[in-house]
Design a protein around this motif. Structure first.
Motif, mmCIF file in Angstrom:
data_model
loop_
_atom_site.group_PDB
_atom_site.id
_atom_site.type_symbol
_atom_site.label_atom_id
_atom_site.label_comp_id
_atom_site.label_asym_id
_atom_site.label_seq_id
_atom_site.Cartn_x
_atom_site.Cartn_y
_atom_site.Cartn_z
ATOM 1 N N LEU A 513 0.843 -1.194 0.000
ATOM 2 C CA LEU A 513 0.000 0.000 0.000
ATOM 3 C C LEU A 513 0.882 1.248 0.000
ATOM 4 C CD1 LEU A 513 -2.706 -1.126 2.596
ATOM 5 C CD2 LEU A 513 -2.891 -1.105 0.099
ATOM 6 N N THR A 517 -0.131 4.776 4.585
ATOM 7 C CA THR A 517 -1.316 3.962 4.843
ATOM 8 C C THR A 517 -1.105 3.145 6.115
ATOM 9 O OG1 THR A 517 -1.612 3.750 2.447
ATOM 10 C CG2 THR A 517 -2.909 2.288 3.846
ATOM 11 N N ARG A 519 -0.836 0.198 8.659
ATOM 12 C CA ARG A 519 -0.495 -1.213 8.470
ATOM 13 C C ARG A 519 -1.697 -2.127 8.751
ATOM 14 N NH1 ARG A 519 4.243 -3.592 11.334
ATOM 15 N NH2 ARG A 519 4.132 -2.013 12.950
ATOM 16 N N THR A 520 -2.643 -1.636 9.562
ATOM 17 C CA THR A 520 -3.818 -2.453 9.882
ATOM 18 C C THR A 520 -4.664 -2.713 8.642
ATOM 19 O OG1 THR A 520 -4.948 -0.420 10.545
ATOM 20 C CG2 THR A 520 -3.946 -1.741 12.291
ATOM 21 N N ARG A 521 -4.695 -1.747 7.724
ATOM 22 C CA ARG A 521 -5.471 -1.949 6.499
ATOM 23 C C ARG A 521 -4.836 -3.055 5.650
ATOM 24 N NH1 ARG A 521 -6.044 2.153 1.365
ATOM 25 N NH2 ARG A 521 -6.541 0.505 -0.117
ATOM 26 N N ALA A 524 -5.788 -6.435 7.016
ATOM 27 C CA ALA A 524 -7.155 -6.829 6.667
ATOM 28 C C ALA A 524 -7.234 -7.322 5.224
ATOM 29 C CB ALA A 524 -8.109 -5.649 6.881
ATOM 30 N N ASP A 525 -6.532 -6.640 4.315
ATOM 31 C CA ASP A 525 -6.516 -7.066 2.919
ATOM 32 C C ASP A 525 -5.879 -8.451 2.773
ATOM 33 O OD1 ASP A 525 -7.669 -4.657 2.343
ATOM 34 O OD2 ASP A 525 -5.962 -3.825 1.236
#
Length: 539
Positions: A513, A517, A519-521, A524-525
């Motif tokens: 990413l 952005t 790191r939690t996103r 999840a991805d």
């Protein structure tokens, strides 16, 4: 059945091991067709990883006949009079297999030398490359496999594992070996009791001057403890606290389901001890100490870092402590793409190889100086301005470098997690994960690969598949290998390949990413991709 029985009786007549002779007599006496077919219907294939398999009678098992045939095949491919170093771990049969190897090599006119006691694999690999007259090394180990297994790993004189065509030449020579009870055998070879050469090299790594760090360490019932403790002492670190239940070598690995730091539950005892003592860091080696796992405390408990996270941190550590435009860092096609970004930022060359350290060590071009290599499966080789010290995975050297990096961060009031956040800010989050499916029936793996080749997915977790690469065709100038790579929109990637050492199908996932952005996103991805590829596999 009659053909299998004839093969079994021929094997029985030449087998020097009373235990496997008794096993085979019992099978023959019971007319157990299934057991005979399992042992004599196929054979362990000698490849770039050498041999690895379950202990027992027959050519499809690890045993004294299999090992003596392998040693004779290796001897046929080496110059007479050459020096060969033989090491072994603490698994069932390893010492006997090492002595059988030495006897066959000596009988073939070579000069074998055997370590007196079990040693870590990186000690053997380093010793093999340290002397000009050493033509090969043999390490008897099954690394992190289950207790029922053993293995046989071959190094060439450069201290790196063999690659084609060496493997096929040795395999053909093994096929030409006759009865092992007719092989000429030697005796009286030199015995090593000294790991000083390796310790001197690894303790002299450029590690910075911070040393205040408390470490809980587990050798996972393997052979890493004594060498690691000596290395920490020589480098000036406080002695790690060793998990007592896993401190001594034990070939049955009684406290873990699988002696692999990547497996769920393998680190539980170390994490519990670290929490009890308030340690700064947990370090684990696998049983032959060529892999290094790291865990750190968080507000929500302890977290094991991925091999890619450790690889990114160690890469920048090495590059900060080295200089020169000829430096090279290398990793594999299934590891994170972060290393390429780190290399570009530091102005050094980056190379990508097939999976396995044998390929990482062949990634250098003329004029390159490999100072760091890693693979996501917890394997790292750390170097300095001399280059890497071991031409293979080195769990002890990596442990020293991680301790130094963590001590430096602690001195600055920070942690390894803070350093990971720094990298995410600089390069964008590079989140990786692995999905492994262990099977009893290997045909399930070949079937899944065939289905994916015949009908590649066009979309995974809402991301379009923008490219599908069949690695068996030799993509990107790399040698062919059994694997598939799917590139997804938005910078995601999945590689699917059978394990080369275990009955597993492995999927390597990465989400990249933009810088800034969270790191939690990315995490999840990753979970969404993992679920999608699991469905696509149909296992």
């Amino acid at each position: 059945m009659s053909d299998l029985r004839a093969r079994a009786e021929l094997w029985l007549a030449q087998d020097p091991d009373p235990a496997t002779r008794d096993e085979l007599r019992a099978i023959l006496g019971a007319d157990d067709e299934k057991a005979l077919a399992d042992r004599f219907g196929a054979r362990l294939e000698f490849g770039t990883a050498g041999l690895r398999g379950e202990l027992g009678a027959g050519p499809n098992r690890m045993n004294r006949v299999t090992v003596m045939r392998a040693a004779a095949g290796l001897a046929a491919c080496l110059p007479r009079g050459g020096r060969v170093i033989v090491g072994f771990d603490a698994r069932h049969g390893s010492r006997r297999f090492a002595d059988d190897t030495a006897a066959v090599l000596a009988g073939a006119g070579l000069r074998p030398e055997v370590f007196a006691e079990p040693v870590p694999t990186p000690v053997l690999a380093h010793f093999t490359r340290a002397f000009d007259d050493v033509v090969a090394g043999v390490m008897v180990t099954a690394s992190h496999n289950p207790p029922r297994d053993n293995g046989y790993k071959v190094y060439w004189g450069d201290g790196a594992q063999i690659v084609p065509p060496q493997d096929t030449e040795i395999s053909a020579a093994i096929d030409a070996v006759g009865r092992v009870d007719e092989l000429p055998l030697g005796d009286g070879w030199p015995v090593h009791r000294d790991t000083e050469l390796y310790l001197d090299a690894v303790a002299s790594l450029r590690l910075g001057d911070a040393r205040d760090i408390s470490v809980v360490y587990t050798p996972m019932h393997g052979v890493g403890r004594d060498v690691l403790l000596q290395a920490f002492e020589r480098a000036g670190f406080p002695a790690p606290l060793v998990v007592p239940e896993q401190a001594d070598p034990d070939p049955d690995f009684p406290t873990v389901a699988f002696p692999n730091p990547e497996e769920p539950g393998a680190l539980d005892l170390a994490l519990a001890l670290a929490a009890e003592r308030g340690a700064d860091l947990v370090i684990a080696n696998d049983p032959d100490a060529d892999r290094c796992s790291v865990a750190v405390p968080t507000p929500d408990g302890w977290r094991a870092l991925t091999g890619d996270e450790v690889g990114g941190l160690l890469a920048e550590h090495v590059l900060r402590h080295t200089s020169g435009g000829d430096r090279l860092v290398a990793t594999t096609i299934v590891s994170s793409s972060l290393l390429a970004d780190i290399a570009a930022a530091h102005g050094v060359r980056f190379a990508e190889s097939l999976t396995g350290f044998k390929w990482i060590m062949k990634a250098a071009r003329p004029g390159d100086r490999l100072v760091f290599g890693y693979e996501e499966a917890l394997g790292h080789s750390v170097g300095d301005d001399r280059g890497v010290l071991v031409n293979d995975k080195d769990g002890v050297g990596a442990a020293l470098a991680v301790a130094a990096l963590a001590a430096e961060a602690k001195r600055d009031g920070r942690t390894l997690l803070d350093l990971l956040d720094d990298q995410a800010e600089r390069y964008g989050p590079h989140a990786t994960a692995q999905l492994s499916v262990r099977v009893e029936d290997l045909s399930l793996i070949s079937g899944a690969m065939a289905r994916l080749r015949a009908a590649p997915p066009t979309e995974l977790a809402g991301r379009a598949v923008v490219a599908s690469d069949d690695l068996a065709l030799g993509e990107g100038g790399l040698p062919p290998t059994d694997g598939l790579r799917f590139r997804l929109e938005g910078g995601a990637r999945i590689v699917v390949r059978p394990s080369g050492t275990e009955p597993k199908l492995k999927c390597y996932l990465e989400v990249v990413l933009p810088a800034g952005t969270a790191r939690t996103r990315a995490a999840a991805d990753l979970e969404a991709l993992k679920a999608a590829i699991a469905t696509a596999l149909g296992l």
